[in-house]
Design a protein around this motif. Structure first.
Motif, mmCIF file in Angstrom:
data_model
loop_
_atom_site.group_PDB
_atom_site.id
_atom_site.type_symbol
_atom_site.label_atom_id
_atom_site.label_comp_id
_atom_site.label_asym_id
_atom_site.label_seq_id
_atom_site.Cartn_x
_atom_site.Cartn_y
_atom_site.Cartn_z
ATOM 1 N N GLN A 268 3.673 8.959 -0.049
ATOM 2 C CA GLN A 268 3.872 8.205 -1.287
ATOM 3 C C GLN A 268 3.002 8.728 -2.438
ATOM 4 O OE1 GLN A 268 3.273 4.035 -0.358
ATOM 5 N NE2 GLN A 268 5.004 3.957 1.042
ATOM 6 N N ASP A 269 2.396 9.882 -2.237
ATOM 7 C CA ASP A 269 1.554 10.501 -3.275
ATOM 8 C C ASP A 269 0.422 9.588 -3.733
ATOM 9 O OD1 ASP A 269 3.021 12.913 -3.334
ATOM 10 O OD2 ASP A 269 4.523 12.004 -4.641
ATOM 11 N N LYS A 270 -0.145 8.864 -2.777
ATOM 12 C CA LYS A 270 -1.281 7.999 -3.084
ATOM 13 C C LYS A 270 -2.612 8.704 -2.844
ATOM 14 C CE LYS A 270 0.939 3.501 -2.186
ATOM 15 N NZ LYS A 270 0.518 2.755 -3.364
ATOM 16 N N MET A 271 -2.565 9.946 -2.327
ATOM 17 C CA MET A 271 -3.792 10.699 -2.122
ATOM 18 C C MET A 271 -3.475 12.191 -2.143
ATOM 19 S SD MET A 271 -4.697 10.664 1.914
ATOM 20 C CE MET A 271 -3.577 11.344 3.146
ATOM 21 N N ILE A 272 -4.502 12.979 -2.297
ATOM 22 C CA ILE A 272 -4.389 14.436 -2.214
ATOM 23 C C ILE A 272 -5.138 14.860 -0.953
ATOM 24 C CG2 ILE A 272 -4.893 16.646 -3.313
ATOM 25 C CD1 ILE A 272 -4.891 15.168 -5.988
ATOM 26 N N PRO A 273 -4.429 15.157 0.136
ATOM 27 C CA PRO A 273 -5.116 15.513 1.377
ATOM 28 C C PRO A 273 -5.764 16.889 1.276
ATOM 29 C CG PRO A 273 -2.753 15.795 1.633
ATOM 30 C CD PRO A 273 -2.961 15.181 0.287
#
Length: 318
Positions: A268-273
């Protein structure tokens, strides 16, 4: 809590007592209903649950059309007891046999879509004690009462030994903080990991299923994204009594929840791994020579939306 969640709590939370059998029967109309129990080594409890549903919701009152147990490689007499009590029993690994078998409760739930035909599906854990058929009727109420509702979670008190409501330790220590942190619209769910829930087939077909312990968390997050908060509801089922896991086992469950949430945050593009999460969990037990590490794999496998799987359209009723 967000204002929209407070409004949702008022409008989308009900009690199983709010939905009477006569009303449900009238509202059912031509809607077909399947009840599914995923079961692994639950011979002590599964028969009583099946017998109650058959007697009260199929024979005395024709509410449930189909009652299926998905046997997840039981080594006890779960399958025999479920069949004797009146359920259709299907072995998990015999469903969609062209696919590589995977482990976990979520695998059984996902595969149940391929061997049932109901428009509505109700999922009930097979380890419940003091089972009441109001668990089934309560979950069906919001779905039969409002076409805009697509998924209903049960909530209840969970006694733990001498603690009145001490169950649900993984919920309070892991799932609830995660949801409040990253998906605050789901903060109103009293029991986000409840094993009793129901949904519309047309919607369940369109979301992936985590195959392990993270299935309930994954479904809640994915259905929020697919259908929106107002399409979700919860019903107070009263009290839930079942067996409890060791703290060590709960640690493995918590690890799978974290793995499940990681995949959703990334999707959901809630973080940048910046790294891949480790699939290994080290836990410790004291032995004769001191503490010894036990390492196990807690990676989370996932099945795609079942409507995308070749051969799914040949399920019963198609």
């Amino acid at each position: 809590m967000l204002p929209e969640v407070e409004a949702w709590l008022r409008s989308r939370t009900s009690s199983s007592d709010d939905w009477s059998l006569p009303w449900l029967l009238q509202a059912k109309g031509g809607t077909t209903i399947s009840v599914v129990l995923p079961a692994r080594d639950e011979g002590e409890t599964v028969g009583e649950i099946i017998a109650a549903i058959r007697r009260e919701l199929m024979e005395e009152v024709p509410l449930v059309d189909e009652l299926v147990v998905i046997d997840s490689r039981s080594t006890d007499d779960t399958a025999a007891r479920a069949a004797a009590a009146g359920a259709v029993v299907v072995a998990q690994d015999e469903i969609l046999p062209d696919l590589k078998p995977l482990d976990g409760k979520g695998e059984a739930l996902w595969k149940s879509l391929a061997v049932t035909s109901g428009d509505l599906l109700v999922f009930i854990d097979a380890d419940l004690r003091e089972f009441r058929t109001s668990f089934v009727t309560g979950l069906l109420g919001p779905l039969l009462g409002d076409p805009g509702v697509v998924y209903v979670k049960g909530c209840y008190d969970r006694p733990l030994r001498d603690i009145g409501n001490g169950g649900g330790r993984v919920t309070e220590l892991v799932a609830r903080p995660l949801l409040n942190l990253h998906w605050p619209l789901l903060a109103g769910f009293v029991q986000p990991l409840a094993g009793e829930y129901a949904g519309r087939r047309a919607v369940l077909e369109r979301v992936p299923f985590v195959t392990g312990y993270g299935v309930e968390l994954g479904l809640l997050i994915d259905l929020l994204e697919l259908a929106g908060l107002d399409a979700l509801a919860q019903v107070d089922l009263g009290r839930r009594v079942h067996s409890h896991q060791s703290t060590e086992a709960l640690g493995g469950m918590a690890a799978q929840l974290l793995q499940t949430s990681w995949s959703r945050l990334e999707r959901q593009d809630k973080m940048i791994p910046l790294h891949e999460p480790s699939p290994r969990l080290a836990q410790f037990r004291r032995g004769e020579g001191g503490h010894r590490a036990t390492v196990r794999d807690v990676a989370v496998a996932e099945r795609p939306p079942i409507i995308t799987v070749p051969g799914y359209g040949s399920r019963p009723g198609e």
